[in-house]
Design an enzyme around this catalytic site. Structure first.
Site, PDB file in Angstrom:
ATOM      1  N   ARG A 207       0.863  -1.190   0.000  1.00  0.00           N
ATOM      2  CA  ARG A 207       0.000   0.000   0.000  1.00  0.00           C
ATOM      3  C   ARG A 207       0.895   1.233   0.000  1.00  0.00           C
ATOM      4  O   ARG A 207       1.978   1.223   0.599  1.00  0.00           O
ATOM      5  CB  ARG A 207      -0.890   0.056   1.244  1.00  0.00           C
ATOM      6  N   HIS A 255      -1.060   0.964  -9.543  1.00  0.00           N
ATOM      7  CA  HIS A 255      -1.788   0.106  -8.588  1.00  0.00           C
ATOM      8  C   HIS A 255      -2.560  -0.999  -9.327  1.00  0.00           C
ATOM      9  O   HIS A 255      -3.771  -1.134  -9.167  1.00  0.00           O
ATOM     10  CB  HIS A 255      -2.745   0.938  -7.715  1.00  0.00           C
TER      11      HIS A 255
HETATM   12  P1  NDP Z   1      -2.234 -11.306   4.443  1.00  0.00           P
HETATM   13  O1  NDP Z   1      -3.150 -10.766   5.475  1.00  0.00           O
HETATM   14  O2  NDP Z   1      -2.410 -12.710   3.983  1.00  0.00           O
HETATM   15  O3  NDP Z   1      -0.713 -11.173   4.943  1.00  0.00           O
HETATM   16  C1  NDP Z   1      -0.238 -10.061   5.605  1.00  0.00           C
HETATM   17  C2  NDP Z   1       1.180 -10.373   6.105  1.00  0.00           C
HETATM   18  O4  NDP Z   1       1.715  -9.211   6.731  1.00  0.00           O
HETATM   19  C3  NDP Z   1       1.190 -11.484   7.153  1.00  0.00           C
HETATM   20  O5  NDP Z   1       2.335 -12.292   7.000  1.00  0.00           O
HETATM   21  C4  NDP Z   1       1.278 -10.700   8.465  1.00  0.00           C
HETATM   22  O6  NDP Z   1       1.894 -11.402   9.532  1.00  0.00           O
HETATM   23  C5  NDP Z   1       2.149  -9.542   8.028  1.00  0.00           C
HETATM   24  N1  NDP Z   1       2.004  -8.397   8.922  1.00  0.00           N
HETATM   25  C6  NDP Z   1       0.887  -7.655   9.155  1.00  0.00           C
HETATM   26  N2  NDP Z   1       1.129  -6.691  10.067  1.00  0.00           N
HETATM   27  C7  NDP Z   1       2.435  -6.830  10.406  1.00  0.00           C
HETATM   28  C8  NDP Z   1       3.276  -6.159  11.306  1.00  0.00           C
HETATM   29  N3  NDP Z   1       2.836  -5.129  12.060  1.00  0.00           N
HETATM   30  N4  NDP Z   1       4.555  -6.578  11.427  1.00  0.00           N
HETATM   31  C9  NDP Z   1       5.010  -7.619  10.696  1.00  0.00           C
HETATM   32  N5  NDP Z   1       4.259  -8.310   9.814  1.00  0.00           N
HETATM   33  C10 NDP Z   1       2.989  -7.919   9.682  1.00  0.00           C
HETATM   34  O7  NDP Z   1      -2.323 -10.299   3.215  1.00  0.00           O
HETATM   35  P2  NDP Z   1      -2.061 -10.604   1.670  1.00  0.00           P
HETATM   36  O8  NDP Z   1      -0.748 -11.283   1.561  1.00  0.00           O
HETATM   37  O9  NDP Z   1      -3.242 -11.252   1.055  1.00  0.00           O
HETATM   38  O10 NDP Z   1      -1.991  -9.120   1.086  1.00  0.00           O
HETATM   39  C11 NDP Z   1      -1.035  -8.198   1.554  1.00  0.00           C
HETATM   40  C12 NDP Z   1      -1.379  -6.798   1.068  1.00  0.00           C
HETATM   41  O11 NDP Z   1      -1.146  -6.712  -0.329  1.00  0.00           O
HETATM   42  C13 NDP Z   1      -2.861  -6.406   1.188  1.00  0.00           C
HETATM   43  O12 NDP Z   1      -3.180  -6.007   2.511  1.00  0.00           O
HETATM   44  C14 NDP Z   1      -2.955  -5.251   0.216  1.00  0.00           C
HETATM   45  O13 NDP Z   1      -2.671  -4.032   0.868  1.00  0.00           O
HETATM   46  C15 NDP Z   1      -1.853  -5.563  -0.809  1.00  0.00           C
HETATM   47  N6  NDP Z   1      -2.411  -5.855  -2.126  1.00  0.00           N
HETATM   48  C16 NDP Z   1      -2.034  -5.045  -3.173  1.00  0.00           C
HETATM   49  C17 NDP Z   1      -2.494  -5.290  -4.440  1.00  0.00           C
HETATM   50  C18 NDP Z   1      -2.012  -4.486  -5.592  1.00  0.00           C
HETATM   51  O14 NDP Z   1      -2.522  -4.638  -6.708  1.00  0.00           O
HETATM   52  N7  NDP Z   1      -1.029  -3.622  -5.418  1.00  0.00           N
HETATM   53  C19 NDP Z   1      -3.436  -6.392  -4.714  1.00  0.00           C
HETATM   54  C20 NDP Z   1      -3.750  -7.186  -3.553  1.00  0.00           C
HETATM   55  C21 NDP Z   1      -3.255  -6.914  -2.301  1.00  0.00           C
HETATM   56  P3  NDP Z   1       1.240 -12.782  10.096  1.00  0.00           P
HETATM   57  O15 NDP Z   1       1.526 -13.811   9.021  1.00  0.00           O
HETATM   58  O16 NDP Z   1       1.978 -13.052  11.344  1.00  0.00           O
HETATM   59  O17 NDP Z   1      -0.238 -12.516  10.269  1.00  0.00           O
HETATM   60  C1  OXD Z   2      -6.378  -5.200  -3.257  1.00  0.00           C
HETATM   61  C2  OXD Z   2      -5.868  -4.248  -4.247  1.00  0.00           C
HETATM   62  O1  OXD Z   2      -6.228  -4.962  -2.047  1.00  0.00           O
HETATM   63  O2  OXD Z   2      -6.198  -4.410  -5.442  1.00  0.00           O
HETATM   64  O3  OXD Z   2      -6.955  -6.234  -3.657  1.00  0.00           O
HETATM   65  O4  OXD Z   2      -5.116  -3.343  -3.893  1.00  0.00           O
END
Ligand code: NDP
Ligand code: OXD
Length: 292
Positions: A207, A255
Site C-alpha cells: 500500500r 496500482h
Molecule cells: P495477508 O493478510 O495474507 O498477509 C499479511 C502479512 O503481513 C502477514 O504475513 C502478516 O503477519 C504480516 N504483517 C501484518 N502486520 C504486520 C506487522 N505489524 N509486522 C510484521 N508483519 C505484519 O495479506 P495478503 O498477503 O493477502 O496481502 C497483503 C497486502 O497486499 C494487502 O493487505 C494489500 O494491501 C496488498 N495488495 C495489493 C495489491 C495491488 O494490486 N497492489 C493487490 C492485492 C493486495 P502474520 O503472518 O503473522 O499474520
Molecule cells: C487489493 C488491491 O487490495 O487491489 O486487492 O489493492
C-alpha cells in the site's frame, strides 16, 4: 437455491432487507443502518479501505483470497526482481542509443538476498517463486513462521537483522496502524550497502501508506537506494508533479500489480455467501484488532 437480489448504492433499495455488503472503497457511512447485515465482503485483498470508514458496522469482514490474484501479484514481483537483477533500464537505454556494450558485471540471482515484508497469502507465494528462480529469500511477519527454504524473521529485532542482509526489499504488508509509514528513512538506512546489485532495491506493491515518498526520493538521489519499483503511492493517482514519475531509477505501475477482476471477485463473494448461508463458517476473516 433461494433467490437473491443484488442492488448498488446508487439505486433505491430496502435497507432492512440487506444481508451482505460487498465493498471496495464505499463512501464512509453508507453501510450503517443496515439492521439485517450479516457480513461485509471486501472486494480487494486489502481491507484498509474499510477501516477508513469510522461508521463501519461491527460485523464479520471477509476479504478476497483467490489464486488468480495471488499469481498476478507474484508475476509482478518476479518481473521487477528480474528487471533490477538484469538491469533492464540500462539495456533499454543502450538499445535506444544503438550501443552494443557489455561487461562481466552481471550478478546472478543466487548472489542476491531478497527480504519480503509480509509472509501472508501474497508474500509467501512471491517468496516461493523468487526462491524457485534462485534468489536467496528471507521474510518478515508479525507471528513467527517456519517456511521451507526461507529464512523467517519476526519482531523489531528480527526486522533489523533481516534488513541488514537485504539487497532487494519486497513489501507485501497490509496497511494498518502498526505498518503505516514503515518504509521510511530509518528502514532504508538499515538495508545492506553494496551487495551484488551495488545497493539496495525497493519493490512495494502493498500500500502507498506504507511508504514515505520523500524519504524514498532522498535515498534514491543519494544512491542509498539503487532503484525502486512502486505500484502503490501515498496519493493515488500519483500526482503529475511527483518526481517519482521521472526518476531514472524508478519503475511505476498504476496500482495494478494484482487486479481483482469482477469475474473472480463476484465468484469468490458468491461462494463465501452461499457457504455461510449453508451454515459453514466464514473463511478469510479479517481480525479487526490487528486491522488486516
Ligand atoms: P495477508 O493478510 O495474507 O498477509 C499479511 C502479512 O503481513 C502477514 O504475513 C502478516 O503477519 C504480516 N504483517 C501484518 N502486520 C504486520 C506487522 N505489524 N509486522 C510484521 N508483519 C505484519 O495479506 P495478503 O498477503 O493477502 O496481502 C497483503 C497486502 O497486499 C494487502 O493487505 C494489500 O494491501 C496488498 N495488495 C495489493 C495489491 C495491488 O494490486 N497492489 C493487490 C492485492 C493486495 P502474520 O503472518 O503473522 O499474520
Ligand atoms: C487489493 C488491491 O487490495 O487491489 O486487492 O489493492
Amino acid at each position: 437455491m433461494p433467490s437473491h437480489t443484488i442492488v448498488t448504492l446508487d439505486e433505491p433499495f430496502d435497507r432492512a432487507s440487506v444481508r451482505y455488503a460487498l465493498s471496495w472503497r464505499h463512501p464512509p457511512g453508507t453501510l450503517k443502518d443496515l439492521p439485517g447485515l450479516r457480513a461485509i465482503v471486501s472486494l480487494g485483498a486489502g481491507v484498509d479501505h474499510l477501516f477508513a470508514d469510522p461508521a463501519l458496522p461491527n460485523k464479520p469482514i471477509v476479504r478476497v483470497v483467490d489464486p488468480d490474484l495471488t499469481h498476478r501479484m507474484s508475476e509482478w514481483v518476479v518481473m521487477h526482481a528480474l528487471v533490477h537483477l538484469r538491469q533492464l533500464r540500462r539495456y533499454e537505454r543502450q538499445q535506444r542509443e544503438r550501443r552494443w556494450e557489455d561487461d562481466d558485471q552481471q550478478p546472478k540471482a543466487g548472489d542476491v538476498e531478497v527480504g519480503v515484508l509480509g509472509l501472508g497469502v501474497m508474500g509467501r507465494d512471491a517468496a516461493a517463486k523468487l526462491k524457485a528462480l534462485g534468489f536467496k529469500v528471507m521474510g518478515w511477519s508479525l507471528s513467527p513462521k517456519a517456511l521451507p527454504g526461507i529464512a523467517c524473521f519476526s519482531g523489531a529485532d528480527g526486522l533489523k537483522r533481516m534488513l541488514a542482509q537485504t539487497d532487494m526489499l519486497v513489501v507485501l504488508l497490509p496497511l494498518t496502524e502498526a505498518t503505516r509509514g514503515i518504509v521510511s528513512a530509518p528502514l532504508i538506512a538499515g538495508l545492506r550497502r553494496g551487495g551484488a546489485l551495488g545497493g539496495p532495491i525497493l519493490i512495494n506493491a502493498g500500500r502507498g501508506g506504507l511508504q514515505v515518498e520523500g524519504d524514498i526520493l532522498a535515498a534514491l538521489d543519494s544512491r542509498t537506494l539503487r532503484g525502486a519499483s512502486l505500484d502503490v503511492f501515498e496519493r493515488e493517482p500519483l500526482p503529475e508533479d511527483s518526481r517519482l514519475w521521472t526518476h531514472p531509477a524508478v519503475y511505476i505501475s498504476p496500482h495494478n500489480a494484482a487486479i481483482s477482476t469482477p469475474d473472480t471477485v463476484a465468484a469468490f463473494a458468491a461462494r463465501a455467501i452461499e457457504a455461510f448461508e449453508r451454515g459453514e463458517p466464514l473463511a478469510h476473516l479479517v481480525d479487526r484488532r490487528r486491522g488486516y
